[in-house]
Structures are given as C-alpha cells and as structure tokens.
Design an enzyme around this catalytic site. Structure first.
Site, PDB file in Angstrom:
ATOM      1  N   HIS A  15      60.608  68.303  85.654  1.00  0.00           N
ATOM      2  CA  HIS A  15      60.624  66.846  85.191  1.00  0.00           C
ATOM      3  C   HIS A  15      59.420  66.065  85.576  1.00  0.00           C
ATOM      4  O   HIS A  15      59.117  64.887  85.663  1.00  0.00           O
ATOM      5  CB  HIS A  15      61.519  65.936  85.783  1.00  0.00           C
ATOM      6  CG  HIS A  15      62.791  66.222  85.097  1.00  0.00           C
ATOM      7  ND1 HIS A  15      63.587  65.477  84.081  1.00  0.00           N
ATOM      8  CD2 HIS A  15      63.626  67.455  85.079  1.00  0.00           C
ATOM      9  CE1 HIS A  15      64.626  65.764  83.791  1.00  0.00           C
ATOM     10  NE2 HIS A  15      64.678  66.910  83.922  1.00  0.00           N
ATOM     11  N   GLY A  34      61.199  69.503  93.481  1.00  0.00           N
ATOM     12  CA  GLY A  34      60.222  68.183  93.136  1.00  0.00           C
ATOM     13  C   GLY A  34      60.898  66.990  93.323  1.00  0.00           C
ATOM     14  O   GLY A  34      60.173  66.054  93.884  1.00  0.00           O
ATOM     15  N   HIS A  35      62.217  66.619  93.181  1.00  0.00           N
ATOM     16  CA  HIS A  35      62.711  65.463  93.373  1.00  0.00           C
ATOM     17  C   HIS A  35      62.660  64.976  94.744  1.00  0.00           C
ATOM     18  O   HIS A  35      62.395  63.849  95.221  1.00  0.00           O
ATOM     19  CB  HIS A  35      64.149  65.400  92.814  1.00  0.00           C
ATOM     20  CG  HIS A  35      65.005  64.120  92.587  1.00  0.00           C
ATOM     21  ND1 HIS A  35      64.320  63.084  92.320  1.00  0.00           N
ATOM     22  CD2 HIS A  35      66.053  63.756  93.245  1.00  0.00           C
ATOM     23  CE1 HIS A  35      65.266  62.017  92.285  1.00  0.00           C
ATOM     24  NE2 HIS A  35      66.347  62.456  92.978  1.00  0.00           N
ATOM     25  N   ASN A  61      57.563  60.063  92.221  1.00  0.00           N
ATOM     26  CA  ASN A  61      58.124  60.702  91.269  1.00  0.00           C
ATOM     27  C   ASN A  61      58.161  60.234  89.806  1.00  0.00           C
ATOM     28  O   ASN A  61      58.653  60.982  88.870  1.00  0.00           O
ATOM     29  CB  ASN A  61      59.622  60.637  91.716  1.00  0.00           C
ATOM     30  CG  ASN A  61      60.230  61.441  92.605  1.00  0.00           C
ATOM     31  OD1 ASN A  61      61.125  61.157  93.571  1.00  0.00           O
ATOM     32  ND2 ASN A  61      59.786  62.724  92.791  1.00  0.00           N
ATOM     33  N   TYR A  62      57.408  59.181  89.719  1.00  0.00           N
ATOM     34  CA  TYR A  62      56.925  58.505  88.421  1.00  0.00           C
ATOM     35  C   TYR A  62      55.475  58.810  88.122  1.00  0.00           C
ATOM     36  O   TYR A  62      54.781  57.711  87.940  1.00  0.00           O
ATOM     37  CB  TYR A  62      57.536  56.871  88.335  1.00  0.00           C
ATOM     38  CG  TYR A  62      58.709  56.744  88.562  1.00  0.00           C
ATOM     39  CD1 TYR A  62      59.710  57.717  88.172  1.00  0.00           C
ATOM     40  CD2 TYR A  62      59.225  55.517  88.839  1.00  0.00           C
ATOM     41  CE1 TYR A  62      61.099  57.254  88.230  1.00  0.00           C
ATOM     42  CE2 TYR A  62      60.656  55.093  89.005  1.00  0.00           C
ATOM     43  CZ  TYR A  62      61.512  55.882  88.872  1.00  0.00           C
ATOM     44  OH  TYR A  62      62.805  55.452  88.941  1.00  0.00           O
TER      45      TYR A  62
END
Length: 498
Positions: free
Chosen positions: A76, A145-146, A438-439
């Site tokens: 993601h 990753g989150h 995370n963005y």
C-alpha cells in the site's frame, strides 16, 4: 523471541552460497518468481519468504551482490516504493509471513508483518468480543508497513496510533541478525515505531497490546450539502471534534456531487464512531455538537469487529469473513497529499476548498481529528512528532482510470492535486509544512534510487518527522552506517560532521 517460522517450509541455511547468483539458489527452492524483461524498470526477482531464515539470506546476499532490496508487506505504499527502483533490485515480499497469535490472558498478540489489518481484526474477534486494536480502516493494509509509518485509525483519540500500543518487535538487521526489543535497543525500537522500518532493517513481526472495546459500539454517517448548511457545520466541526470525549471520533469528508439540475455542489459526510451505546451518544451529541442534528435513526449499534466493516465501506450485515480478503478488487490510479492543521480553516478557506473540489471532480478529502489520547503523548515518545497542539490531519486524494485518458489524465489530475495543495498552504502547518509518512508523497522531496543526499533527506525528513528526524538519522548511523536499506525517502545515516 517469537519469530513465527513457517511450519510448511524448512529453514534455509545461512551458509547459502553467494558465489553464484543468490537468485538461482532461491529459485531452486521455489521461493522466487523471475520477472520477464521489459522496457520499464522491474525487479530482478520477487522473493516470497516463508521463514525468517529466507529473509536473512535475502539481506545477506543482496548486500554482497550490491542488489537493492525493496520490502513489501501489504503493497500500500502510495508512491509504490516497495515495487520500483531505477537500479537493479529485488522485491522481498513478506505476504506469506502472516501468522497471528492472540493471547487473551495477557491481552497481547504477535502479528507477522505480512498479515493484514483485516486478518488481525478477524483473529481478535475469534478470541474476544471485548478486545480490539487501534489501526487503519482499510482492511488490506500490511501490518509491517502500516505500523512503521505510525498506523492511524478511528480509535486514535481513545488509544493513540497503532505504534502507541506496540510493546515488542522482531527485526532483521543489515547483518542478517534477528533482534527483539531488548537486543535491538530502545533507540532502534523507538525509530521503527513511526520512522519507517525499511530504513533500519526488515520487520518480521510485532507484539501488540490489545485494547478494550465495549460489546456494542455505535456508528453513524450524516450527510449535509451546502444548501443544508454544510459550510457552517464543517466550520464548527473543526472547533468541536478535537475536544470531544476520547471515545468519540468524527471524520469530516467533503466530496463534489452533481445534483438534479446538472449543477455541482458539495456534500459533506460526518462519519462517526462512539465506543458505547447510541443513547449515550445522542445525549453527548446534543450537548457537544447540536449543529449536526444527529438523530437516533442515524445511529447503528454493532460489535466492534462489525464496525471495521462499516468503516471499510461494506454494507451493513456483510459477513466478517470479508476481513480475510487480501486483494483490493476496485483498483484506480490516484495521487495523495497530506497536511496537518494547528488552526481552524476559516469559512472563506472552506469555500475556496469546496470550489476547488468541484473543479477537480474526481477527488475525495478526509479530515481526521486529533485530540484526546494524542494530546497526552509526548512528541518524542515515538518517531511520530505530531501529537499535542494538532487539531486534525487531512488527506487529499485525486483519482482517475484509464478511461479518463491514460497518461494525459494522470498529468492533469496530479497537477490539479498540486494546485489544491498550494492553495491550502496558507492554512496548514508551516515551518515545516508537515506530512504523514503513511500517505507517502514524493513531491515533498526525494532522492534518486541509489543516492541518499543528507540535505535532500533533511527536507522531506523534517516534514514527516519534524524535530525527530535528526534522532532517526543518528539511529540509522548506528545500525546501518553504509546505508544498505534505502529508498527515495529513507532515513540517511547522520554524517560525522553533524
């Protein structure tokens, strides 16, 4: 130390020969898919590790052969950095490392990096109706990753970020050594919680502290158009949402819509979750946020695990089995940017935002409140700096499909995204203008694939981590001084001159 070795795959000996290509060695074990040649940059191979020793071998051999390693858990990354590089690279895909072990007695769980948030929610619900975990609303996020980016979700005001509830981790360093919290040291454990784990090693698993949730929570989605006073309510929301009791979270989500006469307007959704029953929520909202005019029939009571489906966009009554789906069905192209706000956006700013959203068309924006538990956590507790003093975080996402015009559409929408971002600068945080890892957004600064210029890194690093960036760079110099683990926005080692 619990590293969750895959039961269906034997350990790969660390004496694996690197004299020939390590890819051939892995291929013989059926762990690698070779990517056919193409005119675009593709990985030399995809290594789908099934055991910790496979990850160790990947790190050691990639380092020996100067092959860049890109690490994927859920895939993601908003800029695709787990998939791409301009130099020879291999993808280390952790999706097979997905074990989840729940211990209700100790109220903890070990979760491997390749597991998804949906799988975690499902496994918790199998064991308990009164436990949950604060994490993202998308159910296909890879835990690895989150968490390393912070882990933002709708229980943030009650329990903070995901990383605020992590108590141990299993990490493979640049030498292929496996560490837990004690052996990696508190500096490294601090860095991987929010600082982007792929700069410091490969995260195999996390130990998390489960949180308490009531047997029934209440969710709602109230929508107001401009004609229904959406601007005034949105203005009030900015003052109220960050100061509400911790167990209430209300997201504001404006979107352009076309009404019956063909004209465009803005519809603002107020999407909420209350950790309690609807009657108490109604009393609270009547006292704290009467402008929204929440009604009893707007409220839906459900279990906490069912609320994760509500937030993921599934219809009420959908089986929780969908949490086990790991593949996103509806795929679109998109570009996301983010902001933090310390002050409210004035009404004229909201009007400007509405006009730009209607001009762009294919866009959604989310304003997520801080306050509550976030105000109680020090900005130096983890690598995530944005704690007290921040009202809300905003995500701006433009999207398009191939039918919109291919590359031409991509350029057009990305440019509109940047124009919107530029217009909102006057209201967002400044010096630095901050962003959420995370963005991920390469527009705020990036290096080339095989270069890590400290000056360039300091620009994007300060925007993501503010004053915590320099400590992250010092930790990097301790554990990976030669900068093996890197990407376009990784943490560089602190130069000796600093």
């Amino acid at each position: 130390m619990d590293i969750f070795g895959g039961e269906d795959s034997p350990p790969l000996a660390l004496s694996l020969s690197c004299e020939n290509t390590w890819i051939e060695s892995m291929l013989s074990m059926g762990q690698v898919r070779i990517i056919s040649s193409s005119t675009i940059s593709k990985p030399l191979a995809i290594l789908t590790a099934r055991h910790a020793s496979h990850v160790q071998a990947a790190v050691i051999c990639a380092k020996i052969h100067s092959i860049q390693l890109r690490i994927r858990s859920g895939g993601h990354d908003y800029e695709g950095l787990s998939y791409i590089s301009d130099i020879p690279f291999v993808i280390l895909d952790l999706f097979n490392l997905r074990s989840i072990k729940i211990n209700i007695t100790s109220e903890t769980a070990w979760v491997q990096a390749g597991a998804t948030t949906g799988e975690l929610y499902y496994k918790i619900a199998e064991k308990s109706k009164v436990h949950g975990f604060p994490s993202g609303v998308c159910t296909t996020l890879g835990i690895g990753g989150h968490f390393t980016g912070g882990g933002y979700g709708n229980m943030i005001r009650k329990y903070g970020l995901s990383i605020d509830n992590v108590i141990d981790a299993c990490l493979i360093d640049v030498n292929g050594t496996i560490h837990n919290r004690k052996s990696m040291g508190e500096d490294v454990f601090w860095a991987i919680r929010g600082g982007g784990g792929t700069s410091f090693g490969v995260i195999l698993s996390w130990k998390i502290k489960l949180v308490h949730v009531p047997r029934k929570v209440t969710v709602f989605k109230v929508q107001r158009t401009l004609d229904q006073g959406a601007t005034d309510i949105a203005y009030s929301w900015q003052h109220i949402a960050p100061k509400l009791p911790k167990h209430l979270f209300i997201r504001l989500q404006p979107e352009p819509i076309t009404i019956g006469n063909g004209n465009k307007t803005i519809r603002v959704s107020f999407i909420g979750q209350f950790l309690g029953r609807s009657r108490k929520l109604m009393n609270l909202m009547n006292d704290e946020f009467p402008e929204l005019r929440l009604q009893q029939n707007d409220c839906i009571e459900m279990s906490w695990v069912e609320s994760t489906l509500f937030w993921a966009g599934f219809t009420n009554g959908t089986s929780i089995d969908v949490l086990l789906n790991r593949v996103v069905e509806n795929k679109v192209f998109f570009k996301t940017k983010s902001d933090y706000y310390k002050n409210v956006i004035p009404k004229q700013g909201l009007v400007m935002l509405w006009e730009m959203l209607m001009d762009i068309g294919n866009i959604f924006v989310q304003l997520n409140p801080h306050g509550g538990r976030m105000d109680e956590i020090s900005e130096t507790e983890t690598a995530v700096h944005q704690r007290g003093g921040y009202l809300f975080k905003v995500q701006y996402t433009v999207y398009w499909s191939e039918s919109d015009g291919g590359i031409g559409a991509a350029k057009r929408y990305v440019e509109m995204s940047r124009r919107l971002y530029g217009a909102m600068a006057q209201y967002a945080s400044s010096d630095p203008r901050e962003a959420f890892l995370n963005y991920r957004d390469l527009d705020i600064g990036c290096n080339e694939s095989n270069v890590t210029d400290f000056g360039v890194a300091e620009v994007y690093g300060t925007k993501y981590f503010n004053n915590n960036f320099m400590r992250l760079a010092r930790v990097k110099a301790m554990v990976d001084p030669e900068n093996f683990f890197k990407n376009e926005q990784s943490i560089p080692p602190l130069p000796s001159s600093h």
